[in-house]
Design a protein around this motif. Sequence first.
Motif, PDB file in Angstrom:
ATOM      1  N   ASP A 432       0.811  -1.209   0.000  1.00 16.19           N
ATOM      2  CA  ASP A 432       0.000   0.000   0.000  1.00 16.19           C
ATOM      3  C   ASP A 432       0.851   1.268   0.000  1.00 16.19           C
ATOM      4  O   ASP A 432       0.390   2.326  -0.411  1.00 16.19           O
ATOM      5  N   ARG A 433       2.084   1.200   0.469  1.00  9.78           N
ATOM      6  CA  ARG A 433       2.942   2.373   0.485  1.00  9.78           C
ATOM      7  C   ARG A 433       3.401   2.766  -0.915  1.00  9.78           C
ATOM      8  O   ARG A 433       3.706   3.925  -1.162  1.00  9.78           O
ATOM      9  N   ARG A 434       3.440   1.817  -1.821  1.00  4.59           N
ATOM     10  CA  ARG A 434       3.899   2.079  -3.188  1.00  4.59           C
ATOM     11  C   ARG A 434       2.751   2.336  -4.166  1.00  4.59           C
ATOM     12  O   ARG A 434       2.947   2.965  -5.198  1.00  4.59           O
ATOM     13  N   LEU A 435       1.573   1.841  -3.830  1.00  9.06           N
ATOM     14  CA  LEU A 435       0.470   1.865  -4.789  1.00  9.06           C
ATOM     15  C   LEU A 435      -0.131   3.265  -4.868  1.00  9.06           C
ATOM     16  O   LEU A 435      -0.692   3.781  -3.896  1.00  9.06           O
ATOM     17  N   PHE A 436      -0.007   3.893  -6.044  1.00  8.24           N
ATOM     18  CA  PHE A 436      -0.567   5.215  -6.299  1.00  8.24           C
ATOM     19  C   PHE A 436      -2.046   5.095  -6.682  1.00  8.24           C
ATOM     20  O   PHE A 436      -2.875   5.906  -6.262  1.00  8.24           O
ATOM     21  N   GLY A 437      -2.368   4.091  -7.473  1.00 14.30           N
ATOM     22  CA  GLY A 437      -3.742   3.900  -7.899  1.00 14.30           C
ATOM     23  C   GLY A 437      -3.887   2.659  -8.761  1.00 14.30           C
ATOM     24  O   GLY A 437      -2.924   1.923  -9.002  1.00 14.30           O
ATOM     25  N   ILE A 438      -5.119   2.420  -9.228  1.00 13.19           N
ATOM     26  CA  ILE A 438      -5.458   1.254 -10.045  1.00 13.19           C
ATOM     27  C   ILE A 438      -6.136   1.759 -11.305  1.00 13.19           C
ATOM     28  O   ILE A 438      -7.150   2.458 -11.236  1.00 13.19           O
ATOM     29  N   SER A 439      -5.588   1.410 -12.450  1.00  8.44           N
ATOM     30  CA  SER A 439      -6.137   1.860 -13.725  1.00  8.44           C
ATOM     31  C   SER A 439      -7.083   0.813 -14.292  1.00  8.44           C
ATOM     32  O   SER A 439      -6.881  -0.397 -14.123  1.00  8.44           O
ATOM     33  N   LEU A 440      -8.120   1.287 -14.991  1.00  8.31           N
ATOM     34  CA  LEU A 440      -9.056   0.400 -15.660  1.00  8.31           C
ATOM     35  C   LEU A 440      -8.716   0.196 -17.129  1.00  8.31           C
ATOM     36  O   LEU A 440      -9.217  -0.733 -17.753  1.00  8.31           O
ATOM     37  N   GLU A 441      -7.902   1.042 -17.687  1.00  8.81           N
ATOM     38  CA  GLU A 441      -7.544   0.952 -19.103  1.00  8.81           C
ATOM     39  C   GLU A 441      -6.123   0.437 -19.256  1.00  8.81           C
ATOM     40  O   GLU A 441      -5.303   0.540 -18.344  1.00  8.81           O
ATOM     41  N   GLN A 442      -5.848  -0.114 -20.402  1.00  6.17           N
ATOM     42  CA  GLN A 442      -4.483  -0.494 -20.739  1.00  6.17           C
ATOM     43  C   GLN A 442      -3.923   0.567 -21.687  1.00  6.17           C
ATOM     44  O   GLN A 442      -4.428   0.737 -22.799  1.00  6.17           O
ATOM     45  N   PRO A 443      -2.900   1.313 -21.270  1.00  2.00           N
ATOM     46  CA  PRO A 443      -2.373   2.387 -22.125  1.00  2.00           C
ATOM     47  C   PRO A 443      -1.663   1.833 -23.343  1.00  2.00           C
ATOM     48  O   PRO A 443      -1.080   0.748 -23.315  1.00  2.00           O
ATOM     49  N   LEU A 444      -1.700   2.588 -24.420  1.00  3.62           N
ATOM     50  CA  LEU A 444      -1.054   2.185 -25.666  1.00  3.62           C
ATOM     51  C   LEU A 444       0.074   3.122 -26.058  1.00  3.62           C
ATOM     52  O   LEU A 444       0.856   2.795 -26.947  1.00  3.62           O
ATOM     53  N   GLN A 445       0.179   4.296 -25.389  1.00  2.00           N
ATOM     54  CA  GLN A 445       1.219   5.265 -25.693  1.00  2.00           C
ATOM     55  C   GLN A 445       1.859   5.764 -24.408  1.00  2.00           C
ATOM     56  O   GLN A 445       1.271   5.670 -23.317  1.00  2.00           O
ATOM     57  N   LEU A 446       3.069   6.315 -24.541  1.00  2.00           N
ATOM     58  CA  LEU A 446       3.699   6.994 -23.425  1.00  2.00           C
ATOM     59  C   LEU A 446       2.984   8.306 -23.161  1.00  2.00           C
ATOM     60  O   LEU A 446       2.175   8.776 -23.971  1.00  2.00           O
ATOM     61  N   LEU A 447       3.287   8.919 -22.046  1.00  2.00           N
ATOM     62  CA  LEU A 447       2.604  10.151 -21.690  1.00  2.00           C
ATOM     63  C   LEU A 447       2.944  11.311 -22.612  1.00  2.00           C
ATOM     64  O   LEU A 447       2.218  12.312 -22.634  1.00  2.00           O
ATOM     65  N   ARG A 540       8.495   9.880  -5.247  1.00  2.00           N
ATOM     66  CA  ARG A 540       8.205   8.910  -4.185  1.00  2.00           C
ATOM     67  C   ARG A 540       8.443   7.465  -4.611  1.00  2.00           C
ATOM     68  O   ARG A 540       8.429   6.568  -3.761  1.00  2.00           O
ATOM     69  N   GLY A 541       8.620   7.205  -5.893  1.00  2.00           N
ATOM     70  CA  GLY A 541       8.754   5.830  -6.340  1.00  2.00           C
ATOM     71  C   GLY A 541       7.433   5.096  -6.375  1.00  2.00           C
ATOM     72  O   GLY A 541       7.396   3.865  -6.238  1.00  2.00           O
ATOM     73  N   TYR A 542       6.318   5.839  -6.565  1.00  2.00           N
ATOM     74  CA  TYR A 542       5.002   5.204  -6.634  1.00  2.00           C
ATOM     75  C   TYR A 542       4.814   4.552  -8.008  1.00  2.00           C
ATOM     76  O   TYR A 542       5.466   4.899  -8.980  1.00  2.00           O
ATOM     77  N   TRP A 543       3.846   3.631  -8.047  1.00  2.00           N
ATOM     78  CA  TRP A 543       3.471   3.017  -9.316  1.00  2.00           C
ATOM     79  C   TRP A 543       1.965   2.814  -9.379  1.00  2.00           C
ATOM     80  O   TRP A 543       1.268   2.841  -8.373  1.00  2.00           O
ATOM     81  N   VAL A 544       1.492   2.610 -10.590  1.00  2.00           N
ATOM     82  CA  VAL A 544       0.066   2.381 -10.856  1.00  2.00           C
ATOM     83  C   VAL A 544      -0.098   0.970 -11.401  1.00  2.00           C
ATOM     84  O   VAL A 544       0.701   0.518 -12.227  1.00  2.00           O
ATOM     85  N   LEU A 545      -1.122   0.277 -10.944  1.00  2.00           N
ATOM     86  CA  LEU A 545      -1.419  -1.071 -11.428  1.00  2.00           C
ATOM     87  C   LEU A 545      -2.262  -0.968 -12.688  1.00  2.00           C
ATOM     88  O   LEU A 545      -3.355  -0.392 -12.670  1.00  2.00           O
ATOM     89  N   TYR A 546      -1.750  -1.538 -13.790  1.00  2.00           N
ATOM     90  CA  TYR A 546      -2.469  -1.544 -15.073  1.00  2.00           C
ATOM     91  C   TYR A 546      -2.864  -2.976 -15.413  1.00  2.00           C
ATOM     92  O   TYR A 546      -2.094  -3.919 -15.159  1.00  2.00           O
ATOM     93  N   PRO A 547      -4.055  -3.170 -15.992  1.00  2.00           N
ATOM     94  CA  PRO A 547      -4.491  -4.533 -16.336  1.00  2.00           C
ATOM     95  C   PRO A 547      -3.829  -5.021 -17.615  1.00  2.00           C
ATOM     96  O   PRO A 547      -3.356  -4.232 -18.440  1.00  2.00           O
ATOM     97  N   GLY A 548      -3.801  -6.328 -17.779  1.00  2.00           N
ATOM     98  CA  GLY A 548      -3.329  -6.915 -19.019  1.00  2.00           C
ATOM     99  C   GLY A 548      -4.363  -6.753 -20.126  1.00  2.00           C
ATOM    100  O   GLY A 548      -5.489  -6.293 -19.903  1.00  2.00           O
ATOM    101  N   GLU A 549      -3.988  -7.174 -21.333  1.00  2.00           N
ATOM    102  CA  GLU A 549      -4.869  -6.960 -22.485  1.00  2.00           C
ATOM    103  C   GLU A 549      -6.182  -7.711 -22.339  1.00  2.00           C
ATOM    104  O   GLU A 549      -7.259  -7.156 -22.605  1.00  2.00           O
ATOM    105  N   ASP A 550      -6.125  -8.970 -21.926  1.00  2.00           N
ATOM    106  CA  ASP A 550      -7.351  -9.750 -21.789  1.00  2.00           C
ATOM    107  C   ASP A 550      -8.279  -9.170 -20.726  1.00  2.00           C
ATOM    108  O   ASP A 550      -9.500  -9.168 -20.884  1.00  2.00           O
TER     109      ASP A 550
END
Length: 681
Positions: A432-447, A540-550
């Motif tokens: 929980d200290r690292r988790l910034f958030g949870i994404s519902l989409e799978q990104p296809l491009q860099l920011l 902070r070294g946070y990360w976001v959880l992204y879902p796989g393609e399926d």
Amino acid sequence: MRGFFMSDEELGKKDDDHKAFRNGSGLRQPNWHPARVPPRRSLKRIGVVLLVAVLVYLFYKNIPVLGPDPRMRRPTYPYPELPTNADGRPSYDRSPSSLSRPKTRPAHTPERVYNGPVRFLELAQTLHAISGTRGNMVINRNVLFAASSLKSAATLLPIACQMGGELRNYVHFTLMSRSDITIRDLRKVNGIDDSCQIIFHDARPDYAQISTDDRMENAVFRALHHVFNYMHPQAIFVDGSSDEEPFLLRGAQQHSNAKKSTLIELPRKASKRLMWLTKLDSQALRMWNNNHIDILIHAVPGASGSLIRLLRSLSDADYTSCSVPHLTIELPHDIDSPTKRFLETFTWPPAHVYNPTNARFLSLRHRIPHQLMNEEESSARFLESFWPAQPANSHILVLSPQAELSPDYFHYLKYSLLEYRYSATSTYQHWDRRLFGISLEQPLQLLDGKEALSLPSLLKSSPSGDQIEGEISTSFLWQAPTSNAMLFLGEKWMELHDFVSRSLEAKRNSDPVPQLLTDKVVSTQYPSWLEHALRLARARGYWVLYPGEDTAMNLATVHSELHPIPEEYASQENSKPLLAEDASEEEIDNVRQKIRAGIEIPLAPVSLLDSLPNNGNLRAFSDLPILTWDGQAAEIEEINSLATKYATEFMEKVGRCDTTSKEKQKVRENLSTQDLFCTSE
């Protein structure tokens, strides 16, 4: 000691030869008797024997564990064989015929008038047998399923069986019914065998068939009280549908209010919709009712069709896993006519959601200023739209009007949030200290909006664990947040508030403005607040959880056609409209081809567990690939190193901190970024 342990006959003879006689003549007495062992020596021998016995017993009870820890083995508690009569009924009969009363009604319809003291004839035996589950501890791995109706029991038992087979919890089932069915028959009818790993308890009171509803309600309360003292269940599951007896629901609710325990009332068809909850451990299930999600949508002018499509997908979603989230829509100054008409008839919660109080969980906010906002104003106004009352349990789902959600999106959010934020593994390993958030989409491009993101994958493995050819899609961790469809944890949202506030203050008080605050890494197709979120994640070294393609195909998609530019960038030269008013046919055709070529993940809704890899189990963070903010694969040590380097640079150039002096370095505070800034307090 030689004399104490002497047992040799010859040694005894030698001692006798050297022993003086009382008559002084050296002759033996004619009526002599064998010398007796002094009583003190007998006591010493008995004491030594007892001491050896105690040492042997202690060694046997505390023999070192050379193999797997037996505490991790699941204890098995087969239901005890009950004494029976000749007709096969239990020797202590609960049936109304066992009572002496006037038989004015048929035996199959007993009059429910008995309201005497409550006794549980069979509950103590099984409660005393579960000491191996550590039920005396407040925090443990026990969960309880309770049922009174046999229909509800048939609904709950398959869920309990599935949960027991996961071997993450000690699963208990208690029957609080008026029925006189035996536990053995109940298991047989519902197809429950020893592989289900369920511990059964019979919590039916005496004279249950003729008891009043008030007595049965009191029996439920008292039974749960006894169970709570011996088991301390982290969560209690009941059937919340109309199949269950009202007295059980009332008694369970009263007990939950008195003990502040977690009561989970499963809706109808929970075995189809909520089977993912069987994958969670007891600590995550304990937080089932103690977390809340709000939804925030920032509408933009000229995107009425996208907003209506998003709101309709929200209304069609399934919210049976918890209470309906509160919805806030930020409207611009100029509202399109289709949006006005749709909002006049739009209701939230949706009509298909159970809402007995007819409460309205919708907030519409209309902006007063007509002029376009700049970056600072846009970021501040958007972040001010939400503030968590309880940072640890209140979270915010940010949605772009271009997003479209599947019916099961909320189940995925609830499942992932409980597993990655509240589970025992998450707490122990500090996920929980690292988790910034949870994404519902799978990104296809860099920011930056220019380069494609190379999605990571995992090698397939055989049942034996050996790697085989081929790759599979997997969830992954990426330092870059998103503004399209992402759940921000409440604690991180508050930290982002503080970070933006201090960054804007440092920008106003700096001359010249530090380059770290002027350089733009995020494309102008995203809102300005996303740049601040990325800076915080990098520091902070946070990360976001992204879902796989399926999995992403079953959660959300982001439509790329006619993507509107955020208003804070609408006046820039590189933010021109796709078509001018006097555009030629060739220009219109080129724009159409560009729109059709846009890449997006189509929605293909299926069952949530079917869309998740690894048999529906969420992978541990340690098994997921990690990407840096610019899309490069990295290990956790590299992420830590990059975060330390960026934070040091930010403190020097923006925060005006003396990073060389350890005495002047500030201690990091929870929910605050004060340690990154030395120019403001």
